[in-house]
Write a protein that holds these residues in place. Structure first.
Motif, PDB file in Angstrom:
ATOM      1  N   LYS A 150       0.824  -1.205   0.000  1.00 34.24           N
ATOM      2  CA  LYS A 150       0.000   0.000   0.000  1.00 34.24           C
ATOM      3  C   LYS A 150       0.864   1.263   0.000  1.00 34.24           C
ATOM      4  O   LYS A 150       0.600   2.212  -0.763  1.00 34.24           O
ATOM      5  CB  LYS A 150      -0.920  -0.004   1.227  1.00 34.24           C
ATOM      6  N   TYR A 152       1.194   3.979  -3.203  1.00 33.12           N
ATOM      7  CA  TYR A 152       0.920   5.406  -3.042  1.00 33.12           C
ATOM      8  C   TYR A 152       2.139   6.239  -3.446  1.00 33.12           C
ATOM      9  O   TYR A 152       2.018   7.267  -4.121  1.00 33.12           O
ATOM     10  CB  TYR A 152       0.547   5.698  -1.588  1.00 33.12           C
ATOM     11  N   THR A 169       2.421   6.752  -7.152  1.00 35.06           N
ATOM     12  CA  THR A 169       1.545   7.780  -7.729  1.00 35.06           C
ATOM     13  C   THR A 169       2.129   9.175  -7.543  1.00 35.06           C
ATOM     14  O   THR A 169       1.852  10.076  -8.341  1.00 35.06           O
ATOM     15  CB  THR A 169       0.146   7.730  -7.085  1.00 35.06           C
ATOM     16  N   LYS A 184      -0.343   4.793 -15.767  1.00 35.87           N
ATOM     17  CA  LYS A 184      -1.311   5.547 -14.971  1.00 35.87           C
ATOM     18  C   LYS A 184      -1.900   4.705 -13.849  1.00 35.87           C
ATOM     19  O   LYS A 184      -2.549   5.247 -12.954  1.00 35.87           O
ATOM     20  CB  LYS A 184      -2.422   6.076 -15.878  1.00 35.87           C
ATOM     21  N   SER A 185      -1.711   3.403 -13.888  1.00 39.11           N
ATOM     22  CA  SER A 185      -2.157   2.529 -12.805  1.00 39.11           C
ATOM     23  C   SER A 185      -0.947   1.775 -12.270  1.00 39.11           C
ATOM     24  O   SER A 185       0.031   1.548 -12.986  1.00 39.11           O
ATOM     25  CB  SER A 185      -3.218   1.534 -13.299  1.00 39.11           C
ATOM     26  N   ASN A 198       0.303  -1.620 -11.160  1.00 36.37           N
ATOM     27  CA  ASN A 198       0.122  -3.069 -11.137  1.00 36.37           C
ATOM     28  C   ASN A 198       1.338  -3.653 -10.428  1.00 36.37           C
ATOM     29  O   ASN A 198       2.424  -3.727 -10.999  1.00 36.37           O
ATOM     30  CB  ASN A 198       0.006  -3.629 -12.555  1.00 36.37           C
ATOM     31  N   LYS A 216      -3.464  -5.977  -9.505  1.00 35.03           N
ATOM     32  CA  LYS A 216      -3.826  -4.919 -10.448  1.00 35.03           C
ATOM     33  C   LYS A 216      -4.428  -3.725  -9.705  1.00 35.03           C
ATOM     34  O   LYS A 216      -5.192  -3.885  -8.741  1.00 35.03           O
ATOM     35  CB  LYS A 216      -4.825  -5.454 -11.486  1.00 35.03           C
ATOM     36  N   ASN A 217      -4.082  -2.522 -10.186  1.00 38.27           N
ATOM     37  CA  ASN A 217      -4.619  -1.260  -9.652  1.00 38.27           C
ATOM     38  C   ASN A 217      -4.472  -1.174  -8.127  1.00 38.27           C
ATOM     39  O   ASN A 217      -5.416  -0.840  -7.401  1.00 38.27           O
ATOM     40  CB  ASN A 217      -6.095  -1.097 -10.039  1.00 38.27           C
ATOM     41  N   GLN A 262      -3.104   0.982  -6.372  1.00 43.93           N
ATOM     42  CA  GLN A 262      -3.256   2.326  -5.832  1.00 43.93           C
ATOM     43  C   GLN A 262      -4.695   2.609  -5.380  1.00 43.93           C
ATOM     44  O   GLN A 262      -4.938   3.501  -4.561  1.00 43.93           O
ATOM     45  CB  GLN A 262      -2.827   3.376  -6.869  1.00 43.93           C
ATOM     46  N   ASP A 263      -5.668   1.841  -5.865  1.00 40.64           N
ATOM     47  CA  ASP A 263      -7.083   2.077  -5.528  1.00 40.64           C
ATOM     48  C   ASP A 263      -7.601   1.146  -4.435  1.00 40.64           C
ATOM     49  O   ASP A 263      -8.782   1.218  -4.066  1.00 40.64           O
ATOM     50  CB  ASP A 263      -7.954   1.900  -6.785  1.00 40.64           C
ATOM     51  N   LYS A 264      -6.741   0.283  -3.904  1.00 43.95           N
ATOM     52  CA  LYS A 264      -7.193  -0.723  -2.957  1.00 43.95           C
ATOM     53  C   LYS A 264      -6.681  -0.439  -1.546  1.00 43.95           C
ATOM     54  O   LYS A 264      -5.587   0.086  -1.370  1.00 43.95           O
ATOM     55  CB  LYS A 264      -6.744  -2.125  -3.412  1.00 43.95           C
ATOM     56  N   GLN A 269      -8.051  -5.277   1.364  1.00 43.25           N
ATOM     57  CA  GLN A 269      -8.209  -5.907   0.056  1.00 43.25           C
ATOM     58  C   GLN A 269      -6.868  -6.403  -0.483  1.00 43.25           C
ATOM     59  O   GLN A 269      -6.784  -7.478  -1.079  1.00 43.25           O
ATOM     60  CB  GLN A 269      -8.834  -4.913  -0.935  1.00 43.25           C
TER      61      GLN A 269
END
Length: 565
Positions: free
Chosen positions: A398, A402, A405, A425-426, A428, A445-446, A448-450, A454
């Motif tokens: 995590k 971050y 990004t 942009k994502s 992984n 995958k992705n 940065q959004d989890k 999760q």
């Protein structure tokens, strides 16, 4: 007659190659020079046929539209003069000898004409080779070969350069006066050539022979100066299916760049360009691994007939290291045994070999995860009740996602031409997992959004699939960055290998309690310190940025609440 540069489409271009020499007989539309600009590479054809009498440009010159490139003497004018002189001489000789001499039949007359058209044998000396003496590295023709003017026939080498000696005239090689390995000097006789006869019309019977020859393989050498039998310029052979698609052939500049470490002559470079062959992949068969035209043809044939190897067979790709010594001598090497690598290890070897080409550096740092570990201890009971294993790795993923990004250069790839970076942009996130068969890297995958929960769930699922050998190709594709955690396996630090085409990988070693100075309390305190190792591709990331990024990740891990801000 002046042959001028046509409209080039640019203000000026540089002469990259001169494809004719003084004395060459060229046909209309024969290529005479190769011009290059920053936009294109263009072969300039001759606008007329004739004999080259002067070349007005040199390699490296800048030319523009209308500039005179070469001067030629019209072939028609020369032929007319020769024919007239020949007729007068023949007529006078006939009158002087015997007016009543019997008349030969047509066949005998034609045979006599053929004999008269054959040239004389001439011994030729070496031109100025730029040094006092040099060694004959290769003889590129044999006695009996038919050569064209300016065709390379001899390769000589000195401690300064390698030079191809061209044929001084067209004809048949009668005698070669030097041998490979001989030391030769300027002006030394080196070859005897019987000059080619004067071209004349062929009888119909010869037409069939010409057509038969067309079905035979292409001759060993190519001639720029001889027109095609039909009177039209010869067409270059169509590229085979392994050649680059139309419009995608390698330019002369691209071929020359690849030839920095390749031993090949100008004619071979040109043929490589015509065939669209990457000449760095061709193995030379001549002395000192020099690449010949035959090697190019053999390479193309091999590509046509060889099937693509299965992906699993790629494990046999060479690392570039020399072969192992013979270890059969027990007195020297002792007893040995052979064990097969696992399929997974074989597949991973080619990927690991890519690291040989990466300028890789590793940045080390420590993260104080004392407070983070306390938080994990408070949460892991509830997580375990839900069937979720909450490890420090979930926090590392995590925090790193971050950080990527905020520092997107670490989440990128370097373009093939080394002129751009491709920013993802994502995030992984690849997670290195050790199994009995070897190391695998499934992907979250992705990331940065989890949330941490999760991420912990997916880590557990992917690790389980890896151990049970149930990972799919989709589970292991698309990573933009990788984390390799050694958990409680031990060790104070390590240097993880960047997983190309990624530009960075973060390693985490075992956290240990260490005394850390508390400046506010003026005392040492026991703190749980996590060693971090960031390896990065130095072509994309410099050392200062790597230090900042690693410290930023360490700071986020020390207080995960910062991620929420």
């Amino acid at each position: 007659m002046d042959i001028k540069a046509p409209d080039l489409g640019v203000d000026s271009a540089e002469v990259s190659e001169i494809m004719v020499a003084v004395g060459d007989v060229i046909a209309k539309d024969d290529n005479i020079v190769l011009l290059e600009s920053d936009k294109a590479s263009v072969e300039v054809p001759s606008s007329a046929a004739g004999k080259v009498t002067k070349i007005n440009v040199a390699i490296g010159d800048q030319v523009s539209e209308g500039m005179v490139l070469i001067e030629v003497e019209s072939a028609d004018a020369s032929d007319d003069n020769d024919d007239t002189a020949e007729e007068v001489t023949d007529s006078e000789q006939a009158d002087d000898n015997n007016e009543d001499a019997p008349v030969e039949d047509d066949a005998d007359a034609e045979e006599a004409t053929d004999d008269a058209g054959e040239g004389a044998s001439t011994t030729h000396a070496l031109p100025d080779i730029g040094v006092d003496e040099a060694q004959v590295a290769e003889i590129m023709v044999s006695v009996g070969d038919t050569v064209s003017a300016d065709e390379s026939i001899l390769l000589i080498e000195s401690d300064k350069a390698s030079v191809e000696v061209p044929a001084p005239e067209a004809g048949v090689v009668e005698k070669i006066l030097v041998n490979a390995g001989d030391t030769v000097a300027n002006g030394q006789d080196f070859i005897v050539i019987k000059a080619a006869g004067t071209p004349k019309a062929k009888p119909k019977a010869d037409t069939a022979k010409t057509e038969d020859k067309a079905d035979k393989p292409a001759p060993k050498t190519e001639s720029k100066s001889q027109p095609a039998p039909t009177g039209e310029p010869e067409q270059a052979p169509a590229p085979t299916s392994t050649a680059a698609p139309a419009g995608k052939k390698l330019s002369e500049a691209e071929v020359n760049e690849k030839l920095v470490d390749v031993y090949a002559g100008p004619a071979v470079r040109k043929l490589a360009r015509q065939l669209g062959v990457d000449i760095t992949q061709v193995k030379g068969s001549a002395l000192n691994d020099r690449i010949l035209k035959e090697d190019l043809f053999a390479h193309v044939k091999n590509r046509l007939t060889t099937q693509q190897a299965a992906p699993a067979a790629q494990g046999a790709v060479s690392s570039g290291l020399p072969k192992l010594p013979d270890m059969s001598n027990v007195e020297i090497w002792g007893e040995t045994e052979t064990q097969d690598l696992s399929r997974l290890q074989k597949v991973s070897i080619p990927q690991l070999n890519y690291n040989t080409y990466l300028p890789q550096v590793t940045q080390f740092d420590l993260s104080d995860i004392t407070e983070t570990e306390k938080l994990r201890g408070e949460l892991k009971g509830d997580m375990k009740a839900q069937g979720i294993g909450l490890t420090i790795l979930a926090f590392i993923v995590k925090a790193t996602a971050y950080a990527l990004t905020q520092h997107p250069r670490f989440n990128s790839h370097l373009s093939d031409d080394n002129t751009q970076i491709i920013l993802r942009k994502s995030v992984n996130m690849g997670i290195a997992v050790a199994t009995d068969d070897g190391l695998v890297v499934p992907v979250i995958k992705n990331a940065q959004d989890k949330g941490i929960k999760q991420i912990a769930i997916e880590i557990g699922e992917l690790a389980g699939k890896a151990r049970d050998k149930k990972l799919t190709t989709k589970d292991m594709q698309g990573a933009s960055f990788t984390i390799s955690s050694q958990g409680i396996l031990g060790g104070t630090s390590f240097t993880p290998l960047v997983n190309w085409p990624q530009v960075g990988i973060l390693g985490a070693s075992e956290a240990t309690m260490q005394p850390v100075w508390n400046d506010a309390k003026q005392t040492f305190e026991p703190r749980l310190m996590l060693p971090l190792s960031l390896s990065y591709d130095h072509r994309v990331i410099n050392g200062a940025d790597a230090a900042v990024f690693t410290r930023y990740v360490a700071t986020l891990l020390a207080d995960p609440r910062r991620i929420l801000l």
